[in-house]
Design a protein around this motif. Structure first.
Motif, mmCIF file in Angstrom:
data_model
loop_
_atom_site.group_PDB
_atom_site.id
_atom_site.type_symbol
_atom_site.label_atom_id
_atom_site.label_comp_id
_atom_site.label_asym_id
_atom_site.label_seq_id
_atom_site.Cartn_x
_atom_site.Cartn_y
_atom_site.Cartn_z
ATOM 1 N N GLU A 117 37.988 -55.588 36.045
ATOM 2 C CA GLU A 117 38.066 -56.988 35.628
ATOM 3 C C GLU A 117 36.704 -57.611 35.372
ATOM 4 O OE1 GLU A 117 40.175 -58.913 38.739
ATOM 5 O OE2 GLU A 117 42.143 -58.088 38.178
ATOM 6 N N ASN A 118 35.687 -57.173 36.115
ATOM 7 C CA ASN A 118 34.393 -57.846 36.071
ATOM 8 C C ASN A 118 33.250 -57.012 35.506
ATOM 9 O OD1 ASN A 118 34.927 -60.470 37.812
ATOM 10 N ND2 ASN A 118 35.932 -58.772 38.876
ATOM 11 N N LYS A 119 33.353 -55.701 35.608
ATOM 12 C CA LYS A 119 32.307 -54.815 35.104
ATOM 13 C C LYS A 119 32.944 -53.668 34.322
ATOM 14 C CE LYS A 119 28.736 -56.771 37.266
ATOM 15 N NZ LYS A 119 27.544 -57.306 36.559
ATOM 16 N N PRO A 120 33.584 -53.975 33.201
ATOM 17 C CA PRO A 120 34.303 -52.923 32.467
ATOM 18 C C PRO A 120 33.404 -51.776 32.021
ATOM 19 C CG PRO A 120 34.088 -54.930 31.151
ATOM 20 C CD PRO A 120 33.701 -55.287 32.544
ATOM 21 N N GLU A 121 32.131 -52.065 31.765
ATOM 22 C CA GLU A 121 31.225 -51.003 31.329
ATOM 23 C C GLU A 121 30.992 -49.990 32.440
ATOM 24 O OE1 GLU A 121 28.550 -54.204 33.089
ATOM 25 O OE2 GLU A 121 30.459 -54.035 32.030
ATOM 26 N N VAL A 131 32.989 -44.674 35.421
ATOM 27 C CA VAL A 131 33.795 -44.040 36.466
ATOM 28 C C VAL A 131 34.850 -43.140 35.829
ATOM 29 C CG1 VAL A 131 35.296 -44.405 38.454
ATOM 30 C CG2 VAL A 131 33.430 -46.013 38.000
ATOM 31 N N LYS A 132 35.519 -43.656 34.816
ATOM 32 C CA LYS A 132 36.560 -42.870 34.139
ATOM 33 C C LYS A 132 35.964 -41.633 33.477
ATOM 34 C CE LYS A 132 38.351 -46.155 31.593
ATOM 35 N NZ LYS A 132 39.270 -46.803 30.617
ATOM 36 N N ASP A 133 34.793 -41.788 32.886
ATOM 37 C CA ASP A 133 34.142 -40.646 32.240
ATOM 38 C C ASP A 133 33.826 -39.556 33.261
ATOM 39 O OD1 ASP A 133 34.239 -41.872 29.804
ATOM 40 O OD2 ASP A 133 32.157 -42.561 29.820
ATOM 41 N N LYS A 134 33.345 -39.967 34.428
ATOM 42 C CA LYS A 134 33.025 -38.977 35.463
ATOM 43 C C LYS A 134 34.283 -38.265 35.932
ATOM 44 C CE LYS A 134 30.566 -38.241 39.781
ATOM 45 N NZ LYS A 134 29.659 -38.806 40.811
ATOM 46 N N SER A 159 30.453 -44.406 44.362
ATOM 47 C CA SER A 159 29.157 -43.790 44.071
ATOM 48 C C SER A 159 28.646 -44.203 42.689
ATOM 49 C CB SER A 159 29.258 -42.264 44.159
ATOM 50 O OG SER A 159 30.155 -41.752 43.198
ATOM 51 N N VAL A 160 29.551 -44.291 41.713
ATOM 52 C CA VAL A 160 29.129 -44.707 40.372
ATOM 53 C C VAL A 160 28.666 -46.161 40.384
ATOM 54 C CG1 VAL A 160 29.891 -45.117 38.001
ATOM 55 C CG2 VAL A 160 30.605 -43.038 39.206
ATOM 56 N N PHE A 161 29.411 -47.009 41.083
ATOM 57 C CA PHE A 161 29.009 -48.415 41.181
ATOM 58 C C PHE A 161 27.682 -48.545 41.911
ATOM 59 C CE2 PHE A 161 29.336 -52.486 43.675
ATOM 60 C CZ PHE A 161 29.009 -53.313 42.627
ATOM 61 N N LYS A 162 27.492 -47.767 42.954
ATOM 62 C CA LYS A 162 26.239 -47.816 43.717
ATOM 63 C C LYS A 162 25.066 -47.423 42.830
ATOM 64 C CE LYS A 162 24.048 -46.169 47.969
ATOM 65 N NZ LYS A 162 24.219 -45.342 49.186
ATOM 66 N N ASN A 163 25.218 -46.368 42.048
ATOM 67 C CA ASN A 163 24.138 -45.942 41.150
ATOM 68 C C ASN A 163 23.812 -47.032 40.131
ATOM 69 O OD1 ASN A 163 23.925 -43.453 42.385
ATOM 70 N ND2 ASN A 163 25.305 -42.435 40.961
ATOM 71 N N TYR A 164 24.852 -47.665 39.607
ATOM 72 C CA TYR A 164 24.652 -48.752 38.644
ATOM 73 C C TYR A 164 23.922 -49.916 39.312
ATOM 74 C CZ TYR A 164 25.877 -53.043 36.137
ATOM 75 O OH TYR A 164 25.831 -54.266 35.531
ATOM 76 N N TYR A 165 24.377 -50.275 40.499
ATOM 77 C CA TYR A 165 23.795 -51.424 41.201
ATOM 78 C C TYR A 165 22.332 -51.159 41.534
ATOM 79 C CZ TYR A 165 23.260 -55.145 44.676
ATOM 80 O OH TYR A 165 22.828 -56.243 45.375
ATOM 81 N N MET A 166 22.044 -49.960 42.064
ATOM 82 C CA MET A 166 20.674 -49.628 42.447
ATOM 83 C C MET A 166 19.751 -49.617 41.235
ATOM 84 S SD MET A 166 20.615 -49.272 45.713
ATOM 85 C CE MET A 166 21.341 -48.567 47.183
ATOM 86 N N LYS A 167 20.267 -49.102 40.124
ATOM 87 C CA LYS A 167 19.453 -49.005 38.919
ATOM 88 C C LYS A 167 19.048 -50.378 38.413
ATOM 89 C CE LYS A 167 19.480 -46.905 34.301
ATOM 90 N NZ LYS A 167 20.277 -46.115 33.333
ATOM 91 N N ASN A 168 19.915 -51.356 38.601
ATOM 92 C CA ASN A 168 19.655 -52.698 38.083
ATOM 93 C C ASN A 168 19.109 -53.655 39.149
ATOM 94 O OD1 ASN A 168 20.906 -52.833 35.155
ATOM 95 N ND2 ASN A 168 22.296 -51.599 36.398
#
Length: 321
Positions: free
Chosen positions: A87-91, A96-99, A142-151
């Protein structure tokens, strides 16, 4: 309950690192509902692989209600995070779906044919959709964590403030500043006689230094592997720390044998118990703060989603299979 079937092993092998798991045609059962989404029993069993302590993955362990409760809670939290991202971070949800799709493709390639893959799914009583949902939920955090840490950007001033406010964390006892002299000797490339020649050389270098010919001794050293000077702390790697910390100012230590050759050091200064200099632990502080920031963000999302999305946990455990 029996161990997983022949085909199920391959399905679970990539789901988690555990060597064994459990499966049955009843795994299509719904273990929980998050909003309008169903979480399958198969998914919860896959999460069990991540909560059972190492070395206890057997029937007795899985009968313990705690493991099933922990696995069910992890599956529910993963689905809540998934709903939030959708709902909030579709990208991010697309990542996540790709992984998950890549993992499933890896699993599918382990079978000789699409028919073999379908047979394995059928043997476990699940569909491709359930398998995909499972892998999405098992990787969403894990995917969200990587995204969050990167930004995530933390200003240097905040890192320094953390250091100044928590110096007790970085107290490593006494330390010694040493001058290094390495005589390179790789036992993989040198024979026994050549190694002895290197050992004799370092002994000669040490005697030169002790006899007041320090400059001449250091001129014979191989440079590069060790810096000319190094401050050795309690946890410094690459040194026989205990022996070096026992040296007084002006004393020589060695030769110490290591993978690079033979090392001689001279203690040039001793330091009392004090914190490691800020620059040496700056990267560690950044990691600590990033981990803390992510935990705060994740907990806030969980709190919000649990208030906004209905969750119904169905009482299922190992005896339901």
């Amino acid at each position: 309950m029996s161990f997983i079937l022949k085909y199920a092993k391959v399905l679970v092998l990539v789901i988690a690192a555990a060597a064994v798991s459990y499966a049955s045609p009843n795994d299509v059962k719904t273990a929980a509902k998050v909003g309008s989404d169903n979480i399958s029993l198969f998914e919860v069993k896959s999460f069990v692989n991540t909560v059972v302590p190492v070395g206890k993955f057997h029937a007795g362990s899985l009968d313990k209600k705690k493991y099933w409760d922990d696995a069910l809670n992890k599956a529910v939290d993963a689905r809540l995070l998934r709903v939030y991202l959708k709902e909030n971070k579709p990208e991010v949800f697309e990542k996540v779906k790709d992984k998950a799709d890549k993992i499933i493709e890896t699993i599918r390639q382990r079978f000789n044919s699409e028919g073999g893959f379908e047979k394995a799914l059928k043997s476990n009583g699940i569909s491709k959709e359930i398998l995909r949902d499972t892998h999405i939920d098992m990787n969403v955090k894990s995917v969200f964590k990587n995204y969050y840490m990167k930004n995530l950007q933390i200003e240097d001033k905040k890192l320094e403030d953390y250091y100044n406010n928590n110096k007790g964390m970085f107290m490593l006892g006494e330390s010694v500043m040493v001058k290094n002299c390495l005589i390179e000797a790789d036992a993989r490339n040198l024979d026994k006689d050549q190694m002895k020649q290197k050992k004799d050389k370092v002994e000669m270098v040490l005697q030169l230094m002790k006899n007041g010919r320090e400059k001449r001794g250091f001129q014979m050293c191989d440079n590069g592997t060790f810096p000319l000077k190094q401050r050795v702390y309690k946890f410094t790697k690459g040194y026989p720390v205990g022996k070096i910390l026992s040296l007084n100012k002006g004393e020589f230590g060695g030769p110490y044998e290591n993978i690079y050759g033979y090392l001689v050091v001279k203690a040039v200064k001793r330091f009392n118990n004090e914190p490691v200099p800020y620059e040496e632990v700056k990267s560690n502080i950044r990691q600590i703060m990033e981990k803390s920031k992510f935990k705060e963000r994740y907990n806030a999302i969980m709190k919000r989603m649990k208030n906004e999305v209905s969750v119904k946990k169905i009482m299922l455990n190992s005896t339901d299979s």
